[in-house]
Design a protein around this motif. Structure first.
Motif, PDB file in Angstrom:
ATOM      1  N   PRO A   1      25.184  33.321 -63.250  1.00  0.00           N
ATOM      2  CA  PRO A   1      25.475  32.602 -64.498  1.00  0.00           C
ATOM      3  C   PRO A   1      25.544  33.577 -65.682  1.00  0.00           C
ATOM      4  N   PRO A   2      26.203  33.177 -66.768  1.00  0.00           N
ATOM      5  CA  PRO A   2      26.356  34.077 -67.937  1.00  0.00           C
ATOM      6  C   PRO A   2      25.036  34.615 -68.471  1.00  0.00           C
ATOM      7  N   ALA A   3      23.960  33.809 -68.434  1.00  0.00           N
ATOM      8  CA  ALA A   3      22.679  34.277 -68.972  1.00  0.00           C
ATOM      9  C   ALA A   3      22.151  35.469 -68.182  1.00  0.00           C
ATOM     10  N   VAL A   4      22.399  35.496 -66.873  1.00  0.00           N
ATOM     11  CA  VAL A   4      21.934  36.618 -66.053  1.00  0.00           C
ATOM     12  C   VAL A   4      22.764  37.863 -66.361  1.00  0.00           C
ATOM     13  N   HIS A   5      24.077  37.696 -66.474  1.00  0.00           N
ATOM     14  CA  HIS A   5      24.913  38.855 -66.800  1.00  0.00           C
ATOM     15  C   HIS A   5      24.577  39.398 -68.192  1.00  0.00           C
ATOM     16  N   ALA A   6      24.196  38.515 -69.105  1.00  0.00           N
ATOM     17  CA  ALA A   6      23.772  38.980 -70.433  1.00  0.00           C
ATOM     18  C   ALA A   6      22.510  39.827 -70.326  1.00  0.00           C
ATOM     19  N   ARG A   7      21.590  39.436 -69.445  1.00  0.00           N
ATOM     20  CA  ARG A   7      20.363  40.206 -69.249  1.00  0.00           C
ATOM     21  C   ARG A   7      20.681  41.577 -68.633  1.00  0.00           C
ATOM     22  N   ILE A   8      21.664  41.628 -67.723  1.00  0.00           N
ATOM     23  CA  ILE A   8      22.063  42.913 -67.140  1.00  0.00           C
ATOM     24  C   ILE A   8      22.597  43.833 -68.227  1.00  0.00           C
ATOM     25  N   GLN A   9      23.446  43.299 -69.105  1.00  0.00           N
ATOM     26  CA  GLN A   9      23.986  44.102 -70.197  1.00  0.00           C
ATOM     27  C   GLN A   9      22.878  44.558 -71.141  1.00  0.00           C
ATOM     28  N   GLN A  10      21.892  43.693 -71.361  1.00  0.00           N
ATOM     29  CA  GLN A  10      20.769  44.064 -72.215  1.00  0.00           C
ATOM     30  C   GLN A  10      19.992  45.227 -71.615  1.00  0.00           C
ATOM     31  N   GLN A  11      19.774  45.177 -70.298  1.00  0.00           N
ATOM     32  CA  GLN A  11      19.054  46.273 -69.656  1.00  0.00           C
ATOM     33  C   GLN A  11      19.863  47.567 -69.698  1.00  0.00           C
ATOM     34  N   ASP A  12      21.186  47.457 -69.524  1.00  0.00           N
ATOM     35  CA  ASP A  12      22.026  48.646 -69.674  1.00  0.00           C
ATOM     36  C   ASP A  12      21.806  49.276 -71.039  1.00  0.00           C
ATOM     37  N   ALA A  13      21.765  48.427 -72.078  1.00  0.00           N
ATOM     38  CA  ALA A  13      21.553  48.934 -73.434  1.00  0.00           C
ATOM     39  C   ALA A  13      20.173  49.571 -73.578  1.00  0.00           C
ATOM     40  N   GLU A  14      19.149  48.967 -72.950  1.00  0.00           N
ATOM     41  CA  GLU A  14      17.801  49.524 -73.010  1.00  0.00           C
ATOM     42  C   GLU A  14      17.761  50.911 -72.359  1.00  0.00           C
ATOM     43  N   VAL A  15      18.454  51.035 -71.227  1.00  0.00           N
ATOM     44  CA  VAL A  15      18.477  52.326 -70.540  1.00  0.00           C
ATOM     45  C   VAL A  15      19.157  53.372 -71.423  1.00  0.00           C
ATOM     46  N   ARG A  16      20.271  53.007 -72.019  1.00  0.00           N
ATOM     47  CA  ARG A  16      20.966  53.959 -72.885  1.00  0.00           C
ATOM     48  C   ARG A  16      20.101  54.360 -74.084  1.00  0.00           C
TER      49      ARG A  16
END
Length: 614
Positions: A275-290
């Motif tokens: 669902p979109p909420a999960v993909h949003a969390r993945i993008q958030q974690q990508d940003a945290e890693v960066r």
């Protein structure tokens, strides 16, 4: 991600430690950076295991087996040290929430997502079992939801811990009661069918938000697992049909992972799994890693060399003697080591790097000629695909699971790109590992927005070493003319897409717009909210829209989308029964500027007159 506490070690083995990911029953997980730039998840095991020599022995054995697991739906084990004061294990870092976190935050998954979850878990178990392992602790917190599917982590560790607990007689149980099999909860014989039972319980949890045996206490949950019928009342019928056989009390009646995959059939391509909420969390974690990678990194120090026991040195000496005898035998047969092992001659490198990597030059290259053969010694003989989909890309395969894509003149984004200390043909190698595998990249000297890439999405072996080696070999080969396509004066492929429209016609319809190449064969113009894209393509072609006369005996297809988007396409020439060379002109106009189709057609007509005769 949490910052490390002051005074904490900033390096474990060869891995610089950047942040804390989390902590669980087996140990603590931190984010590490490998010397070659890859991100890793390093699990440091709790002290209760560190002080048990029997655990260390079993841990060492299980890690050895775990390193044989290399499926697409597992986070591969890269390194471990069972002799360290605190034993640790490093695996490929993948971005995404655990299944538990995702369901807790966003609620149960839709049916199609659960089906995709089931397919990924069954594929992961197939690889784990093939390596001779039983996971024994498959649960929602050990499943990471990434942008392209699930990843199973921590396989092999639970078995080592469980064996030690059994030997010490503590009566403690390794695993999560709600997702254990009856034989595991009741001290029965554990087989691969135990993991299938856990898979069934996980599917129920993913579809409903709770496990099929969950009780008010852990003992009650264990009792339900062994004696009670699974509660499947709220499970959608399609998922119940899949999960119920997995939850059979008798292990012999459960399906195998392979049978589950057969039941589910192939996964549709290009489907967003969550669902979109999960993909949003993945993008958030990508940003945290960066963000943590942007902070000052710890200084890397070479890890201390391990002492080699004298017995191993003696064995090494014997092996060396045997190798010398083998070498002597090879020479006696008339074969030199150099002829036997070195790559073939890459050809005459007559081009300077700047010329070899110019856009004009790369449009003349056949990507499936670049590495076809034995040009990268470590990768062996590489075979290109026979029917590539895109004219600037080619997929190569080799031995031992080696597979990667070579991409010429691709558009680059700065997101997730890291610098390394490596160079090839005088150019710095860049890298992206955020999504799991490893991409090795060089920017084109004439346009740093485009590059040559090796995209290695596999996790077998050392993905970054494979990508770097393949890119190094490719750059050398690109300096030769052995990689050129056969000359064809009728082809679109050597043409510059930014040069094919008449500049006067473009200027009339988009005043003062400047062209910008997006790939070798895609060009874009932007001005005051208008966007023009010209694509020179090769591949399958399906006409859409209404016929339109483009002059010169050419009939194309025109299609308007709403009031601001118009596309004109046409077939330039047929190549085979399935492939053609084709052109696409798309104009996306700003709102309120009127229908864009007249402008799009005018630009398309100006292109037709400048193309070679088919």
């Amino acid at each position: 991600m949490k910052p490390l506490n002051p005074g904490e070690p900033r390096q474990i083995g060869a891995y610089r430690i950047i942040a804390e990911i989390g902590e669980g029953g087996m140990g603590r997980v931190v984010l590490g950076l490998a010397p070659d730039g890859r991100l890793v998840a390093v699990k440091q095991l709790h002290a209760q295991f560190a002080h048990d020599q029997r655990f260390r022995e079993r841990f060492r054995r299980e890690v050895t087996a775990s390193r044989m697991v290399s499926g697409a739906y597992t986070a591969a084990v890269m390194d471990a040290d069972a002799e360290a004061e605190t034993p640790w294990l490093a695996s490929v870092f993948v971005t995404g929430p655990s299944l538990k976190e995702a369901v807790d935050a966003a609620g149960p998954l839709p049916v199609e997502s659960v089906r995709l979850l089931a397919s990924g878990l069954a594929a992961a178990l197939t690889e784990i079992h093939r390596a001779g392992l039983i996971h024994r602790d498959l649960k929602p917190s050990n499943i990471i939801l990434t942008g392209d599917g699930p990843r199973v982590i921590d396989f092999g560790i639970a078995r080592a811990a469980e064996e030690v607990q059994e030997l010490t007689g503590t009566g403690a149980i390794i695993g999560s009661p709600a997702f254990m099999s009856p034989e595991q909860a009741g001290s029965g014989q554990i087989t691969t069918a135990s993991d299938v039972f856990s898979l069934g319980a996980i599917l129920v949890m993913a579809a409903t938000g709770r496990g099929p045996f969950t009780g008010p206490t852990a003992p009650q949950t264990l009792y339900n697992v062994v004696h009670s019928v699974a509660d499947l009342g709220d499970v959608p019928a399609e998922i119940r049909q899949l999960a119920e056989p997995c939850l059979a009390k008798d292990p012999a009646r459960r399906p195998t992972p392979e049978q589950i995959l057969d039941f589910l059939g192939p996964v549709p391509p290009g489907v967003a799994p969550w669902p979109p909420a999960v993909h949003a969390r993945i993008q958030q974690q990508d940003a945290e890693v960066r963000s943590v990678l942007a902070l000052p990194l710890p200084i890397w120090r070479p890890p201390p060399k391990k002492m080699v026991p004298r017995t191993k040195k003696i064995i090494a000496g014997v092996v060396s003697g045997v190798v010398l005898l083998l070498v002597a035998g090879i020479v006696a047969l008339g074969l030199s080591i150099a002829d036997y092992a070195k790559p073939e001659d890459p050809g005459t490198t007559s081009l300077a790097v700047s010329e070899a990597l110019s856009l004009e030059r790369l449009r003349l290259v056949d990507p499936c000629k670049v590495l076809a053969g034995r040009f990268v010694q470590e990768l062996g003989t590489l075979t290109p695909e026979t029917d590539p989909t895109y004219p600037a890309r080619c997929k190569y395969t080799g031995t031992q699971g080696v597979a990667f894509d070579l991409q010429l003149g691709e558009g680059l984004t700065t997101s997730g790109i890291e610098r390394t200390d490596r160079v090839a043909e005088g150019l710095p190698l860049l890298r992206s590992t955020i999504s799991g595998g490893c991409d090795s990249v060089v920017q084109l000297p004439s346009n740093r927005q485009l590059g040559v890439l090796i995209r290695n999405s596999n996790r077998e072996g050392d993905p970054c070493a494979i990508a770097d080696g393949a890119l190094t070999g490719a750059l050398t080969r690109l300096r030769t003319h052995e990689v050129d396509r056969a000359g064809d004066p009728a082809s679109l492929l050597p043409l510059d897409p930014c040069a094919v429209p008449d500049p006067a016609v473009v200027g009339k319809n988009m005043k003062n717009a400047q062209s910008s190449p997006r790939t070798l064969r895609i060009c874009e113009w932007q001005q005051n909210g208008d966007s023009l894209t010209v694509v020179l393509g090769r591949g399958a072609y399906s006409p859409e829209g209404s016929p339109v006369d483009l002059g010169g005996g050419v009939t194309g297809d025109i299609r308007e989308f709403g009031d601001s988007n118009c596309t004109v396409t046409w077939r330039h020439r047929a190549l085979s029964d399935r492939e053609v060379e084709h052109v696409s002109v798309r104009l996306l106009a700003k709102e309120g500027s009127g229908s864009p189709c007249d402008r799009t057609k005018e630009i398309a007509v100006s292109i037709v007159s400048k193309l070679p005769k088919p």
